[in-house]
Scaffold this active site. Structure first.
Site, short mmCIF file in Angstrom:
data_model
loop_
_atom_site.label_atom_id
_atom_site.label_comp_id
_atom_site.label_asym_id
_atom_site.label_seq_id
_atom_site.Cartn_x
_atom_site.Cartn_y
_atom_site.Cartn_z
N TYR A 96 0.84 -1.21 0.00
CA TYR A 96 0.00 0.00 0.00
C TYR A 96 0.88 1.26 0.00
O TYR A 96 1.13 1.85 1.05
CB TYR A 96 -0.90 0.02 1.24
CG TYR A 96 -1.78 -1.19 1.41
CD1 TYR A 96 -2.58 -1.67 0.37
CD2 TYR A 96 -1.84 -1.85 2.63
CE1 TYR A 96 -3.38 -2.79 0.54
CE2 TYR A 96 -2.65 -2.96 2.81
CZ TYR A 96 -3.42 -3.43 1.76
OH TYR A 96 -4.21 -4.52 1.94
N TRP A 112 -3.91 6.22 2.92
CA TRP A 112 -5.28 5.73 3.10
C TRP A 112 -5.95 6.55 4.20
O TRP A 112 -5.31 6.92 5.20
CB TRP A 112 -5.30 4.25 3.48
CG TRP A 112 -5.53 3.32 2.31
CD1 TRP A 112 -6.69 2.70 1.99
CD2 TRP A 112 -4.57 2.91 1.31
NE1 TRP A 112 -6.52 1.94 0.85
CE2 TRP A 112 -5.25 2.05 0.41
CE3 TRP A 112 -3.24 3.21 1.08
CZ2 TRP A 112 -4.62 1.47 -0.69
CZ3 TRP A 112 -2.61 2.65 -0.02
CH2 TRP A 112 -3.30 1.79 -0.88
N ASN A 113 -7.25 6.77 4.02
CA ASN A 113 -8.02 7.69 4.87
C ASN A 113 -8.05 7.29 6.34
O ASN A 113 -7.51 8.00 7.20
CB ASN A 113 -9.43 7.75 4.24
CG ASN A 113 -10.36 8.70 4.92
OD1 ASN A 113 -10.34 8.85 6.12
ND2 ASN A 113 -11.21 9.35 4.15
N TRP A 114 -8.69 6.15 6.66
CA TRP A 114 -8.84 5.86 8.10
C TRP A 114 -7.53 5.37 8.69
O TRP A 114 -7.28 5.54 9.88
CB TRP A 114 -10.04 4.97 8.41
CG TRP A 114 -10.06 3.51 8.05
CD1 TRP A 114 -9.52 2.91 6.96
CD2 TRP A 114 -10.71 2.48 8.81
NE1 TRP A 114 -9.81 1.56 6.97
CE2 TRP A 114 -10.54 1.27 8.09
CE3 TRP A 114 -11.45 2.45 10.00
CZ2 TRP A 114 -11.07 0.05 8.54
CZ3 TRP A 114 -11.97 1.23 10.45
CH2 TRP A 114 -11.78 0.06 9.74
N GLN A 127 -14.12 6.27 3.20
CA GLN A 127 -13.81 5.22 4.19
C GLN A 127 -14.38 5.61 5.55
O GLN A 127 -14.86 6.74 5.71
CB GLN A 127 -12.28 5.04 4.29
CG GLN A 127 -11.79 3.77 3.63
CD GLN A 127 -10.35 3.44 3.89
OE1 GLN A 127 -9.56 4.30 4.26
NE2 GLN A 127 -9.98 2.18 3.69
N ASP A 160 -13.10 -5.04 3.55
CA ASP A 160 -13.32 -5.28 2.12
C ASP A 160 -14.12 -6.53 1.74
O ASP A 160 -15.05 -6.45 0.96
CB ASP A 160 -11.96 -5.35 1.39
CG ASP A 160 -11.10 -4.13 1.64
OD1 ASP A 160 -11.42 -3.33 2.55
OD2 ASP A 160 -10.10 -3.97 0.94
N ARG A 180 -6.27 -13.23 0.75
CA ARG A 180 -6.79 -11.99 0.17
C ARG A 180 -8.18 -12.25 -0.43
O ARG A 180 -8.63 -13.39 -0.54
CB ARG A 180 -5.85 -11.53 -0.96
CG ARG A 180 -4.46 -11.11 -0.53
CD ARG A 180 -4.41 -9.73 0.07
NE ARG A 180 -4.99 -8.70 -0.78
CZ ARG A 180 -5.09 -7.41 -0.44
NH1 ARG A 180 -4.63 -7.00 0.73
NH2 ARG A 180 -5.64 -6.54 -1.25
N TRP A 208 -10.83 -10.16 5.85
CA TRP A 208 -11.88 -9.72 6.78
C TRP A 208 -12.94 -10.81 6.99
O TRP A 208 -14.06 -10.52 7.40
CB TRP A 208 -12.55 -8.44 6.25
CG TRP A 208 -11.66 -7.23 6.34
CD1 TRP A 208 -10.85 -6.73 5.37
CD2 TRP A 208 -11.47 -6.37 7.48
NE1 TRP A 208 -10.17 -5.61 5.83
CE2 TRP A 208 -10.54 -5.37 7.12
CE3 TRP A 208 -11.99 -6.37 8.79
CZ2 TRP A 208 -10.12 -4.35 7.99
CZ3 TRP A 208 -11.57 -5.35 9.66
CH2 TRP A 208 -10.65 -4.37 9.26
N GLU A 218 -0.45 -7.07 9.40
CA GLU A 218 -1.66 -6.37 8.96
C GLU A 218 -2.88 -6.94 9.69
O GLU A 218 -3.75 -6.20 10.13
CB GLU A 218 -1.80 -6.53 7.43
CG GLU A 218 -2.94 -5.73 6.84
CD GLU A 218 -3.05 -5.89 5.32
OE1 GLU A 218 -2.31 -6.72 4.76
OE2 GLU A 218 -3.88 -5.18 4.72
C1 9YW Z 1 -7.05 -2.84 -0.45
C2 9YW Z 1 -4.89 0.08 3.99
C3 9YW Z 1 -6.22 -0.58 3.65
C4 9YW Z 1 -7.26 -0.44 4.76
C5 9YW Z 1 -8.50 -1.30 4.50
C6 9YW Z 1 -8.05 -2.73 4.21
C7 9YW Z 1 -7.08 -2.74 3.04
C8 9YW Z 1 -6.87 -1.98 0.73
O1 9YW Z 1 -5.95 -1.94 3.38
O2 9YW Z 1 -7.69 -2.29 1.86
O3 9YW Z 1 -6.50 -2.56 -1.52
O4 9YW Z 1 -7.73 -3.84 -0.34
O5 9YW Z 1 -9.14 -3.56 3.98
O6 9YW Z 1 -9.37 -1.24 5.60
O7 9YW Z 1 -7.64 0.91 4.88
O8 9YW Z 1 -4.38 -0.45 5.18
#
Ligand code: 9YW
Length: 414
Positions: free
Chosen positions: A29, A33-35, A101, A160, A193, A344, A387
């Site tokens: 990543y 990312w927002n949250w 988010q 997700d 995933r 998740w 993670e």
């Molecule tokens: C993706 C960054 C993000 C989180 C999400 C998590 C995952 C990104 O990672 O999503 O591409 O699937 O589900 O909650 O913000 O950590």
């Protein structure tokens, strides 16, 4: 041990710091990312409170004129992530995604300022910006004025591939999408995933919204996926209440009143999502008007808002009854769709644990809150800053050296 964990957590936040924002983990990543950022600020405040405020300010510098705050800000080009800016095609000065988010910013700002009141003047513009985001939710995601807002894409929930979305996701087609190559499965084990079928549906929704030029007032009605997630709404309610307090302390009475009104509307509507049979809240599928029969951490996370005391006590008991070594499973063993290692659909996530523990403690469920915190720290001790974690054997999964996991550890140890 505690000191070593604290030092390791700070190291991770620094390694992933890109100056004015922090990436969740490098490789998997590579953007903001927002949250993640808002919760990351809670970790940063323990060693650099001004830097923590910068994290939230940077996110809000990319707020859209309509009030939406996007779920990803693509600060730098990096083709290691799919879907990138070209797929979203949102035409912003700095590219962003076009969905949002969970709105933890109001909660995070309050907690940050409680410990660093000297930052209050600098934070004043954020109070108006976060309020605008809250208003945007109610205006565009609650067209029927029910008091609760819907997500229109599973990615908006932050959970997700939760089992919660399986039924409403059936209504999202997969035909006609452009061919694509996933990148996530090159960084993390594909068995941990989301599936290809789920990715096809994620992308179908993105293409649908893109065809509407990301006019956010049109997207709710245009989406075949409209789900009222109780955890998401609890976060919004809590953020409204916390931001109202921050605004009132600054003399911003109008902003305080707006946030209180939105929180009250949400709190009045939440009980309709309660399930006595499951001992927790459930998601509502707006497509059918029915509750989705899937108990998940989203329904447990509702305790983050000031829900009735008997509901909070029942949620504490429901968590205690999860047949896992580690708490809190995103879906418990024995419930449909449970998969201990798949993202998740079973694993434990420390950000969710943190908010559940906070809510339980505020509701007077101290013992239950302490158990969730202890489970979280045990996972770190056993498997490092992953993670997410298998709730049965505690294996660390997904990306490593994970920012928000480290941030939550600093909060748990504070
Ligand atoms: C993706 C960054 C993000 C989180 C999400 C998590 C995952 C990104 O990672 O999503 O591409 O699937 O589900 O909650 O913000 O950590």
């Amino acid at each position: 041990m505690t000191d070593a964990q604290r030092t390791a957590a700070i190291d991770i936040l620094k390694i992933n710091d890109r100056g004015s924002y922090t990436v969740p983990t490098s490789g998997l990543y590579p953007f903001q990312w927002n949250w993640d950022s808002c919760l990351t600020a809670l970790g940063q405040r323990h060693f650099d409170a001004p830097r923590a405020l910068t994290e939230i300010e940077t996110l809000f510098a990319h707020q859209w004129p309509c009030g939406m705050v996007p779920h990803i800000v693509f600060h730098q080009l990096d083709d290691g992530y799919f879907p990138g800016p070209d797929v979203w095609d949102c035409r912003r000065p700095v590219p962003t995604s076009g969905i949002t988010q969970p709105p933890v910013a109001g909660f995070a700002l309050r907690r940050l300022l409680d410990g660093a009141p000297d930052l209050r003047d600098r934070a004043r513009p954020l109070v108006a910006q976060i309020t605008a985001w809250h208003r945007w939710f109610h205006a565009t995601r609650d067209p029927g004025d029910t008091g609760l807002v819907a997500i229109i894409h599973p990615w908006e929930s932050g959970r997700d591939n939760s089992v919660d979305w399986d039924i409403p996701f059936q209504r999202v087609p997969t035909d006609g999408i452009a061919p694509y190559t996933r990148r996530d499965t090159q960084h993390a084990n594909p068995a941990h995933r989301p599936t290809k079928d789920q990715y096809d549906r994620y992308i179908w929704l993105v293409e649908r919204f893109r065809k509407l030029n990301w006019q956010t007032d049109l997207l709710h009605d245009a989406s075949p996926f409209q789900v009222v997630d109780p955890g998401f709404n609890a976060i919004l309610i809590r953020s409204c209440l916390d931001l109202a307090d921050v605004a009132a302390a600054m003399g911003e009475d109008d902003l305080a009143a707006q946030n209180r009104t939105m929180a009250e509307a949400g709190l009045a509507a939440l009980p309709a999502l309660w399930s006595e049979a499951h001992g927790q809240y459930l998601c509502l599928d707006r497509g059918t008007g029915q509750l989705i029969d899937s108990p998940s951490s989203g329904g447990l996370l509702t305790v983050f808002a000031p829900i009735p005391a008997d509901h909070a006590a029942t949620i504490a008991a429901t968590i205690d009854a999860q047949p896992t070594r580690y708490r809190v499973a995103s879906h418990a063993p024995g419930t449909p769709g449970f998969d201990a290692k798949r993202y998740w659909r079973g694993p434990v996530w420390l950000v969710v644990n943190y908010m559940i523990a906070d809510g339980l403690a505020r509701a007077g469920q101290k013992e239950a809150a302490d158990q969730v915190t202890a489970s979280s720290l045990e996972l770190i001790h056993q498997s490092g800053f992953a993670e997410y974690y298998d709730p049965l054997d505690g294996e660390g999964l997904g990306g490593g050296q994970f920012t928000w996991t480290a941030a939550m550890v600093l909060e748990f140890l504070a």
